[in-house]
Write a protein that holds these residues in place. Structure first.
Motif, PDB file in Angstrom:
ATOM      1  N   THR A 142       0.806  -1.076  -0.356  1.00 48.25           N
ATOM      2  CA  THR A 142       0.134  -0.110   0.318  1.00 48.25           C
ATOM      3  C   THR A 142       0.576   1.828   0.107  1.00 48.25           C
ATOM      4  OG1 THR A 142      -1.388  -0.953   1.499  1.00 48.25           O
ATOM      5  CG2 THR A 142      -1.679   1.297   1.338  1.00 48.25           C
ATOM      6  N   ALA A 143       1.872   1.308   1.336  1.00 52.32           N
ATOM      7  CA  ALA A 143       2.931   2.120   0.607  1.00 52.32           C
ATOM      8  C   ALA A 143       3.814   2.490  -0.449  1.00 52.32           C
ATOM      9  CB  ALA A 143       3.779   2.320   2.150  1.00 52.32           C
ATOM     10  N   ALA A 144       4.286   1.633  -0.752  1.00 48.04           N
ATOM     11  CA  ALA A 144       4.616   1.275  -2.381  1.00 48.04           C
ATOM     12  C   ALA A 144       3.735   1.796  -4.059  1.00 48.04           C
ATOM     13  CB  ALA A 144       5.172   0.436  -2.784  1.00 48.04           C
ATOM     14  N   GLY A 145       1.730   1.991  -3.044  1.00 42.06           N
ATOM     15  CA  GLY A 145       1.201   2.806  -4.400  1.00 42.06           C
ATOM     16  C   GLY A 145       0.871   1.391  -4.791  1.00 42.06           C
ATOM     17  N   LEU A 303       7.335   9.008  -9.616  1.00 44.66           N
ATOM     18  CA  LEU A 303       7.159   7.920  -9.578  1.00 44.66           C
ATOM     19  C   LEU A 303       6.264   7.512  -7.849  1.00 44.66           C
ATOM     20  CD1 LEU A 303       8.387   7.031 -12.252  1.00 44.66           C
ATOM     21  CD2 LEU A 303       6.223   7.858 -12.077  1.00 44.66           C
ATOM     22  N   THR A 304       5.866   6.216  -7.838  1.00 45.23           N
ATOM     23  CA  THR A 304       5.467   6.121  -6.645  1.00 45.23           C
ATOM     24  C   THR A 304       5.932   4.289  -6.749  1.00 45.23           C
ATOM     25  OG1 THR A 304       3.745   4.076  -7.427  1.00 45.23           O
ATOM     26  CG2 THR A 304       3.014   6.208  -6.950  1.00 45.23           C
ATOM     27  N   LEU A 305       6.595   2.810  -6.048  1.00 52.37           N
ATOM     28  CA  LEU A 305       7.350   2.708  -6.155  1.00 52.37           C
ATOM     29  C   LEU A 305       6.978   1.695  -7.049  1.00 52.37           C
ATOM     30  CD1 LEU A 305       8.725   1.240  -2.771  1.00 52.37           C
ATOM     31  CD2 LEU A 305      10.165   1.923  -4.422  1.00 52.37           C
ATOM     32  N   GLU A 353       1.839  10.241  -0.136  1.00 52.71           N
ATOM     33  CA  GLU A 353       1.132   9.040   0.428  1.00 52.71           C
ATOM     34  C   GLU A 353       0.164   8.584  -0.981  1.00 52.71           C
ATOM     35  OE1 GLU A 353      -1.461   7.672   4.218  1.00 52.71           O
ATOM     36  OE2 GLU A 353      -0.498   9.537   3.836  1.00 52.71           O
ATOM     37  N   PRO A 354       0.985   7.556  -1.640  1.00 55.25           N
ATOM     38  CA  PRO A 354       1.884   6.996  -0.984  1.00 55.25           C
ATOM     39  C   PRO A 354       2.887   7.782  -1.281  1.00 55.25           C
ATOM     40  CG  PRO A 354       0.760   6.222  -3.251  1.00 55.25           C
ATOM     41  CD  PRO A 354      -0.151   6.867  -2.667  1.00 55.25           C
ATOM     42  N   GLY A 355       4.286   6.925  -1.096  1.00 57.39           N
ATOM     43  CA  GLY A 355       5.892   7.606  -1.245  1.00 57.39           C
ATOM     44  C   GLY A 355       6.018   7.779  -2.174  1.00 57.39           C
ATOM     45  N   VAL A 356       6.360   9.309  -3.002  1.00 59.30           N
ATOM     46  CA  VAL A 356       6.934   8.725  -4.371  1.00 59.30           C
ATOM     47  C   VAL A 356       8.503   9.049  -4.255  1.00 59.30           C
ATOM     48  CG1 VAL A 356       7.119  10.670  -6.173  1.00 59.30           C
ATOM     49  CG2 VAL A 356       4.312  10.073  -5.216  1.00 59.30           C
ATOM     50  N   PHE A 357       8.978   9.198  -5.245  1.00 57.84           N
ATOM     51  CA  PHE A 357      10.259   8.985  -5.799  1.00 57.84           C
ATOM     52  C   PHE A 357      10.989  10.154  -6.376  1.00 57.84           C
ATOM     53  CE2 PHE A 357       9.765   5.255  -2.559  1.00 57.84           C
ATOM     54  CZ  PHE A 357      10.842   5.989  -1.727  1.00 57.84           C
TER      55      PHE A 357
END
Length: 360
Positions: A142-145, A303-305, A353-357
Motif C-alpha cells: 500500500t505504501a508503495a502505491g 513515481l511511486t515504487l 502518500e503513497p511514497g513518491v521518489f
C-alpha cells in the motif's frame, strides 16, 4: 526474475535414469538435481562433498516428497545414503535451499549450519504468526502505491489468517565468515556474500582443482553467482526493518569480493558449473549499473515504487507477470531506489502518500 525449467526422475525408476540426477564434479564432489515444484528454476543443485566423517551437503533442496525422493536417489547413486550425512551447510535460508534440512537431520543425526543473519530470519519465521507477515506485506505494498485490486487479491487469497506459515529448521551451528568449516579432511572456507539474503554465504573449497584449471580452488556460490540468471535482490525479510538496509549495495560489494577471489570453477545452486567467475561478476555489475541509470531516467518524473516497477524492464511484460511475482518486482525496485537514495541520486518527496521518489 529469469529462470530455468527441467524435468526429473524419481525413485523407483531404473538406476540408469536415476544416475542422470547426479553430476560427477571430481575430487570427491558430486551434484544432485533436486526438483523445485512448480518453479521455472526447475531444480536446486545440492552439492555433496566427501569428508573423512561422511558426506556433507551444500544446501538440501525444497521440502516436497518428489524432492526428497530425488535427494535420496541421488545420494544412493553417489554410493552413500541420507543416514550417512555428516552435516549440511546451507548457503541461505530460502526454502529451495533449506527446505529439506530438517528431514536430512532427522534421518542422519547430522548438523545444519547457516550464517547468523539468516538464522535470525529462520527464528523469526518460527516465532511470528502468519498474519504478522501478511499485515507487513500488505502495508508495504500500500505504501508503495499498489492498486487496491492487487492488495484485494492478496486478501482474498490468504484471508484474515495470512498465508500458510513455514516452520523452517533451526540450524545447530553458525557459519562464521573467514573460518574453515567442520569438514574433516577438506578445506572449505565461508565467505559472507549478503545481498540475495542478509546471511548468504559462498563456500570456497581451498583445494587444487581436480582438472588443474587455472584459478584458486572451487566456489560453491549458492544463489550469489549464477550462469545466465540475475539473482533477485529485493528487501531483507524483517517486518521491523526501518527501511535503512541497502541490499543492492551489499550485493555489489559481495560480487566484487568474489571477483577478486577468482576461483577456477563455480558450482552454483542452479543451472550448471562454469569457469571465469570475474567475467560473470563484471556482467552482473554492469547489469545493475545499467539498471540504476535507467531508473534515474524514469525518476525524472516523480513515481511511486509501484509505478517504477511497472516501467522497469523484466523478462516479460508487466501485464503478464503473476501477482506474487509483482510483489518481488516491487521489492527489487525498492532495493534499487534505496541504493540511489544512499548515493544521493534520488530522494523521497516529503509528505507524499503513497511514497513518491524523484531523481536529484
Amino acid at each position: 526474475m529469469a529462470g530455468y525449467s527441467g524435468r526429473y526422475t524419481e525413485t523407483g525408476e531404473p538406476m540408469a535414469q536415476v544416475t542422470a540426477l547426479v553430476t560427477e564434479q571430481g575430487g570427491g564432489v558430486r551434484s544432485i538435481r533436486v526438483p523445485i515444484p512448480n518453479s521455472p528454476l526447475g531444480y536446486t543443485l545440492v552439492h555433496v562433498v566427501d569428508t573423512d566423517r561422511g558426506p556433507v551437503l551444500i544446501d538440501a533442496g525444497w521440502d516436497d516428497p518428489a524432492s526428497w525422493d530425488a535427494l535420496v536417489a541421488g545420494l544412493a547413486a553417489c554410493g552413500t545414503s541420507v543416514a550417512e550425512v555428516y552435516g549440511a551447510v546451507i548457503t541461505h535460508h530460502h526454502p529451495d535451499h533449506h527446505g529439506l534440512s530438517d528431514k536430512v537431520r532427522e534421518a542422519s543425526g547430522g548438523w545444519i549450519a547457516m550464517h547468523a543473519a539468516d538464522i535470525d530470519i529462520v527464528r523469526r519465521a518460527r516465532q511470528f504468526p502468519p498474519d504478522r507477515w501478511f499485515t507487513h506485506m500488505t502495508a508495504k505494498l500500500t505504501a508503495a502505491g499498489a492498486p487496491e485490486e492487487h492488495v484485494g487479491f492478496l486478501r482474498a487469497q490468504y484471508g484474515r489468517g495470512g498465508p500458510v506459515g513455514l516452520s523452517p529448521a533451526l540450524p545447530d551451528r553458525e557459519v562464521v565468515p573467514g573460518e574453515l568449516l567442520d569438514l574433516p579432511g577438506r578445506r572449505l572456507r565461508a565467505i559472507w556474500t549478503p545481498g540475495h539474503t542478509p546471511g548468504h554465504v559462498c563456500l570456497h573449497l581451498e583445494e587444487e582443482h581436480p582438472a588443474q584449471l587455472p584459478g584458486h580452488g572451487r566456489l560453491f556460490s549458492g544463489d550469489h553467482l549464477l550462469p545466465g540468471i540475475t539473482p533477485h535482490v529485493g528487501l531483507y525479510e524483517d517486518p521491523d526493518d526501518p527501511g535503512t538496509a541497502d541490499p543492492l549495495g551489499d550485493f555489489l560489494d559481495s560480487l566484487e569480493r568474489i571477483g577478486r577471489l577468482s576461483p577456477a570453477e563455480v558450482l552454483p545452486a542452479h543451472r550448471h558449473t562454469f569457469a571465469n567467475a570475474p567475467a560473470r561478476v563484471r556482467e552482473l555489475l554492469t547489469h545493475h549499473e545499467d539498471r540504476l541509470r535507467d531508473l534515474l531516467a524514469l525518476l525524472t518524473t516523480p513515481l511511486t515504487l509501484w509505478q517504477l516497477a511497472e516501467r522497469m524492464e523484466w523478462n516479460r511484460p508487466w501485464d503478464q507477470i503473476p501477482y506474487q511475482s509483482r510483489n518481488i518486482a516491487v521489492a527489487e525496485a525498492e532495493a534499487h531506489v534505496r541504493r540511489l537514495v544512499k548515493l544521493g541520486r534520488a530522494e523521497g518527496v516529503a509528505g507524499s502518500e503513497p511514497g513518491v521518489f524523484v531523481a536529484v
